[in-house]
Design an enzyme around this catalytic site. Structure first.
Site, PDB file in Angstrom:
ATOM      1  N   ARG A 260      49.765  -2.695 -18.766  1.00 48.43           N
ATOM      2  CA  ARG A 260      51.079  -2.299 -18.190  1.00 48.43           C
ATOM      3  C   ARG A 260      50.635  -2.834 -16.502  1.00 48.43           C
ATOM      4  O   ARG A 260      49.837  -2.243 -16.007  1.00 48.43           O
ATOM      5  CB  ARG A 260      51.447  -1.042 -18.049  1.00 48.43           C
ATOM      6  CG  ARG A 260      52.706  -0.683 -17.617  1.00 48.43           C
ATOM      7  CD  ARG A 260      53.124   0.689 -17.565  1.00 48.43           C
ATOM      8  NE  ARG A 260      53.597   0.869 -19.114  1.00 48.43           N
ATOM      9  CZ  ARG A 260      54.755   1.091 -19.358  1.00 48.43           C
ATOM     10  NH1 ARG A 260      55.848   1.155 -18.613  1.00 48.43           N
ATOM     11  NH2 ARG A 260      54.923   1.433 -20.651  1.00 48.43           N
ATOM     12  N   THR A 264      54.991  -4.074 -11.536  1.00 48.24           N
ATOM     13  CA  THR A 264      56.218  -4.142 -12.121  1.00 48.24           C
ATOM     14  C   THR A 264      56.488  -3.493 -13.423  1.00 48.24           C
ATOM     15  O   THR A 264      57.438  -3.239 -13.961  1.00 48.24           O
ATOM     16  CB  THR A 264      56.124  -5.808 -12.880  1.00 48.24           C
ATOM     17  OG1 THR A 264      55.219  -5.826 -13.729  1.00 48.24           O
ATOM     18  CG2 THR A 264      55.809  -6.790 -11.855  1.00 48.24           C
ATOM     19  N   ASP A 356      48.468  10.988 -26.128  1.00 46.85           N
ATOM     20  CA  ASP A 356      47.928   9.342 -26.166  1.00 46.85           C
ATOM     21  C   ASP A 356      47.190   9.214 -27.373  1.00 46.85           C
ATOM     22  O   ASP A 356      46.351   9.552 -27.419  1.00 46.85           O
ATOM     23  CB  ASP A 356      47.202   9.253 -24.703  1.00 46.85           C
ATOM     24  CG  ASP A 356      46.919   7.763 -24.457  1.00 46.85           C
ATOM     25  OD1 ASP A 356      46.503   7.315 -25.625  1.00 46.85           O
ATOM     26  OD2 ASP A 356      47.098   7.103 -23.597  1.00 46.85           O
ATOM     27  N   ASP A 359      43.756   7.660 -26.627  1.00 47.06           N
ATOM     28  CA  ASP A 359      42.842   8.654 -26.380  1.00 47.06           C
ATOM     29  C   ASP A 359      42.288   9.549 -27.701  1.00 47.06           C
ATOM     30  O   ASP A 359      41.362   9.865 -27.586  1.00 47.06           O
ATOM     31  CB  ASP A 359      43.323   9.709 -25.278  1.00 47.06           C
ATOM     32  CG  ASP A 359      43.232   8.783 -23.971  1.00 47.06           C
ATOM     33  OD1 ASP A 359      42.345   7.869 -23.802  1.00 47.06           O
ATOM     34  OD2 ASP A 359      43.933   9.098 -22.954  1.00 47.06           O
TER      35      ASP A 359
END
Ligand code: RB5
Length: 365
Positions: A260, A264, A356, A359
């Site tokens: 990511r 933006t 997550d 993770d």
């Protein structure tokens, strides 16, 4: 011109007569049974063989003959891309082509004599599809096929499949639990992915094959050579691949890496390696979490740019926001998920979710 031809026992004699005519006209003919009139040979088996050959463009057109021609038309029309038409005189043979662009002609061996059948075949082969007003009607048929709800045009909707199977729900409950260890989490993600792939592969086409059992010869079924590709979005998607490969060991695996952009917030590609023949494969993009949908849409964009056509998305847990985002841009992509959760929080995490997934899979918190 290559024509695939097939019959059941009741259509055998007419098939032989049509085949002789075609071969005498220098047309390449592939004959897919029956081999005689005595042994029962079920018309759906011949329709499936010939239909798949035409749908996959191994042959240009097909001719199917049973007793009435009706069963062959019903069966062949179950195959996506096939427009099989029963004709009983020259005019219906010609119109089947001019108006319906029929790529398979069906005939009734008990209803139509050989000379009439040959005249019908000639009309059908020499006529051209008129397109014009008929084109939009054929397009509507194609749309019905793509929707997967050909009997109900109101259901031409993007497809979200959630799994309520107790085994899947039980395992999802365990991976949601924050006390579940990395080892168990990892194992369960693979198992759930494997279970989900049953549903995701439900519409794979089959073809009839002859098998010799210890007792006799019978018709069994085999996957019709449709090739598959599994494409995990790195890194969490990797956690689902082995579970799927246990069931589809011949699938090729592509990889897509996205991060990511901190400014933006848009996903940016950093890695993409897909099978060279991706355009010919049924593609399943896998990512345990479908959250905002940003990565999923970017992955679908990428696969499409590389020639991918038939794409579905497999995520263990999905948020409504992600489902909407994918289906807004790609309504034709089926989404399979084990749980549709409530919403995303301010950080883009699925609630209740499982945290997550990357993770928790790799122990990197
Ligand atoms: C076989 O007896 C007959 O039912 C079959 O050939 C066909 O007419 C079915 O539609």
């Amino acid at each position: 011109m290559r024509i695939a031809i097939g019959s059941d026992h009741a259509g055998y004699h007419l098939k032989v007569c049509i085949k002789e005519y075609l071969e005498g006209s220098s047309i390449t003919v592939g004959d897919f049974g029956a081999n005689g009139p005595a042994e029962p040979f079920d018309y759906p088996d011949a329709a499936n063989e010939v239909g798949l050959k035409v749908a996959r463009s191994d042959f240009d057109m097909g001719i199917l003959v049973c007793g009435t021609g009706i069963g062959m038309a019903i069966a062949a029309n179950k195959i996506s891309g096939i427009r099989a038409a029963l004709a009983y005189d020259e005019e219906t043979g010609r119109l089947a082509r001019q108006h319906n662009n029929a790529n398979i002609l069906t005939l009734g061996g008990r209803k139509t004599d050989c000379q009439t059948a040959i005249r019908i075949v000639k009309e059908w082969l020499s006529a051209d599809f008129e397109a014009s007003r008929h084109l939009s009607r054929i397009e509507k048929i194609r749309k019905m096929e793509r929707s997967g709800h050909a009997c109900d045009p109101l259901h031409d909707q993007p497809r979200l499949v959630t799994f309520d199977h107790p085994l899947i729900q039980h395992k999802v409950g365990i991976i949601r639990d924050k006390h579940t260890s990395v080892k168990v989490f990892r194992e369960l993600v693979q198992e759930i992915a494997g279970l989900m792939v049953y549903e995701a592969t439900r519409s794979l086409p089959l073809e009839a094959v002859k098998v010799e059992t210890p007792l006799t010869t019978t018709t069994a079924y085999s996957l019709s050579g449709k090739k598959m590709a599994i494409v995990p979005i790195l890194r969490a998607g990797l956690g689902m691949v082995d579970g799927i490969l246990q069931l589809i060991p011949n699938a090729k695996v592509g990889h897509i890496g996205l991060y990511r952009d901190p400014e933006t917030l848009e996903p940016v590609e950093y890695y993409c390696k897909l099978p060279g023949d991706i355009g010919e494969r049924d593609i399943i993009i896998v990512d345990p979490m479908l959250a905002t949908g940003g990565s999923a849409v970017a992955a679908i964009d990428l696969v499409k740019r590389r020639g991918g056509r038939k794409i579905s998305l497999l995520s263990l847990i999905a948020a409504p926001e992600g489902v909407s985002k994918v289906h807004e841009k790609y309504p034709e992509v089926d989404i399979f998920t084990a749980a549709l959760d409530s919403h995303l929080n301010d950080h883009g995490y699925i609630v209740p979710g499982l945290g997550d997934a990357g993770d928790r899979l790799f122990g990197t918190r």
